[in-house]
Design a protein around this motif. Structure first.
Motif, PDB file in Angstrom:
ATOM      1  N   UNK A  57      15.372   5.849   6.679  1.00  0.00           N
ATOM      2  CA  UNK A  57      14.986   4.452   6.477  1.00  0.00           C
ATOM      3  C   UNK A  57      13.817   4.081   7.385  1.00  0.00           C
ATOM      4  N   UNK A  58      13.838   4.567   8.606  1.00  0.00           N
ATOM      5  CA  UNK A  58      12.737   4.296   9.540  1.00  0.00           C
ATOM      6  C   UNK A  58      11.434   4.927   9.037  1.00  0.00           C
ATOM      7  N   UNK A  59      11.509   6.155   8.539  1.00  0.00           N
ATOM      8  CA  UNK A  59      10.316   6.808   7.979  1.00  0.00           C
ATOM      9  C   UNK A  59       9.771   6.011   6.795  1.00  0.00           C
ATOM     10  N   UNK A  60      10.683   5.575   5.924  1.00  0.00           N
ATOM     11  CA  UNK A  60      10.277   4.782   4.760  1.00  0.00           C
ATOM     12  C   UNK A  60       9.620   3.476   5.219  1.00  0.00           C
ATOM     13  N   UNK A  61      10.255   2.785   6.175  1.00  0.00           N
ATOM     14  CA  UNK A  61       9.717   1.517   6.672  1.00  0.00           C
ATOM     15  C   UNK A  61       8.339   1.716   7.296  1.00  0.00           C
ATOM     16  N   UNK A  62       8.177   2.771   8.067  1.00  0.00           N
ATOM     17  CA  UNK A  62       6.892   3.047   8.699  1.00  0.00           C
ATOM     18  C   UNK A  62       5.810   3.269   7.647  1.00  0.00           C
ATOM     19  N   UNK A  63       6.112   4.050   6.630  1.00  0.00           N
ATOM     20  CA  UNK A  63       5.142   4.271   5.557  1.00  0.00           C
ATOM     21  C   UNK A  63       4.800   2.990   4.821  1.00  0.00           C
ATOM     22  N   UNK A  64       5.803   2.155   4.567  1.00  0.00           N
ATOM     23  CA  UNK A  64       5.574   0.900   3.859  1.00  0.00           C
ATOM     24  C   UNK A  64       4.712  -0.048   4.697  1.00  0.00           C
ATOM     25  N   UNK A  65       5.047  -0.175   5.972  1.00  0.00           N
ATOM     26  CA  UNK A  65       4.272  -1.051   6.872  1.00  0.00           C
ATOM     27  C   UNK A  65       2.842  -0.524   7.015  1.00  0.00           C
ATOM     28  N   UNK A  66       2.678   0.786   7.125  1.00  0.00           N
ATOM     29  CA  UNK A  66       1.326   1.366   7.211  1.00  0.00           C
ATOM     30  C   UNK A  66       0.517   1.055   5.959  1.00  0.00           C
ATOM     31  N   UNK A  67       1.140   1.145   4.793  1.00  0.00           N
ATOM     32  CA  UNK A  67       0.445   0.838   3.537  1.00  0.00           C
ATOM     33  C   UNK A  67       0.022  -0.633   3.502  1.00  0.00           C
ATOM     34  N   UNK A  69      -0.642  -2.467   6.089  1.00  0.00           N
ATOM     35  CA  UNK A  69      -1.742  -2.588   7.056  1.00  0.00           C
ATOM     36  C   UNK A  69      -3.052  -2.119   6.437  1.00  0.00           C
ATOM     37  N   UNK A  70      -2.990  -1.032   5.685  1.00  0.00           N
ATOM     38  CA  UNK A  70      -4.195  -0.495   5.042  1.00  0.00           C
ATOM     39  C   UNK A  70      -4.821  -1.473   4.055  1.00  0.00           C
ATOM     40  N   UNK A  71      -3.991  -2.247   3.373  1.00  0.00           N
ATOM     41  CA  UNK A  71      -4.549  -3.201   2.397  1.00  0.00           C
ATOM     42  C   UNK A  71      -4.753  -4.584   3.007  1.00  0.00           C
ATOM     43  N   UNK A  72      -4.544  -4.693   4.322  1.00  0.00           N
ATOM     44  CA  UNK A  72      -4.722  -5.950   5.047  1.00  0.00           C
ATOM     45  C   UNK A  72      -3.855  -7.070   4.467  1.00  0.00           C
ATOM     46  N   UNK A  73      -2.602  -6.731   4.152  1.00  0.00           N
ATOM     47  CA  UNK A  73      -1.653  -7.694   3.598  1.00  0.00           C
ATOM     48  C   UNK A  73      -1.299  -8.747   4.634  1.00  0.00           C
ATOM     49  N   UNK A  74      -1.195  -9.979   4.184  1.00  0.00           N
ATOM     50  CA  UNK A  74      -0.764 -11.089   5.028  1.00  0.00           C
ATOM     51  C   UNK A  74       0.467 -11.727   4.394  1.00  0.00           C
TER      52      UNK A  74
END
Length: 106
Positions: A57-67, A69-74
């Motif tokens: 779950x932590x790996x999944x969350x990290x990947x999701x949060x990184x994605x 960040x990459x699209x500059x989501x607010x």
């Protein structure tokens, strides 16, 4: 690795209060939680869903949060796909006690 889970929970735990007056949001979060469980292989033969593996779950969350960040989501005031997903991650963490709650929360 559970640090990302703690960070996500700190940011989205307050969204649980919206469930009582936003039933569509509550339903969407429930669907996201089920999809995350399925994606991570947290299946159960009984009626009670199995807890997801904390590290997965932590790996999944990290990947999701990184994605995000990459699209500059607010984060919007309302909710969108990302808010539902992050709230679902928080729900799974709290429901299955995968990390200790912050002081002052239950």
């Amino acid at each position: 690795m559970s640090c990302v889970l703690t960070t996500v929970c700190a940011g989205y735990e307050a969204r649980f209060a919206e469930f009582s007056f936003e039933p569509g949001f509550a339903a969407a979060v429930d669907q996201h939680a089920a999809e995350i469980r399925d994606r991570l292989g947290a299946r159960s033969a009984g009626l009670e869903p199995a807890a997801p593996d904390r590290e997965a779950l932590a790996d999944y969350a990290l990947g999701f949060v990184d994605a995000l960040t990459e699209i500059d989501w607010r984060e919007p005031v309302a909710y969108d796909y990302a808010v539902c997903r992050l709230t679902a991650l928080t729900y799974l963490v709290r429901r299955h006690r995968l990390v200790a709650p912050r002081r002052g929360t239950s």
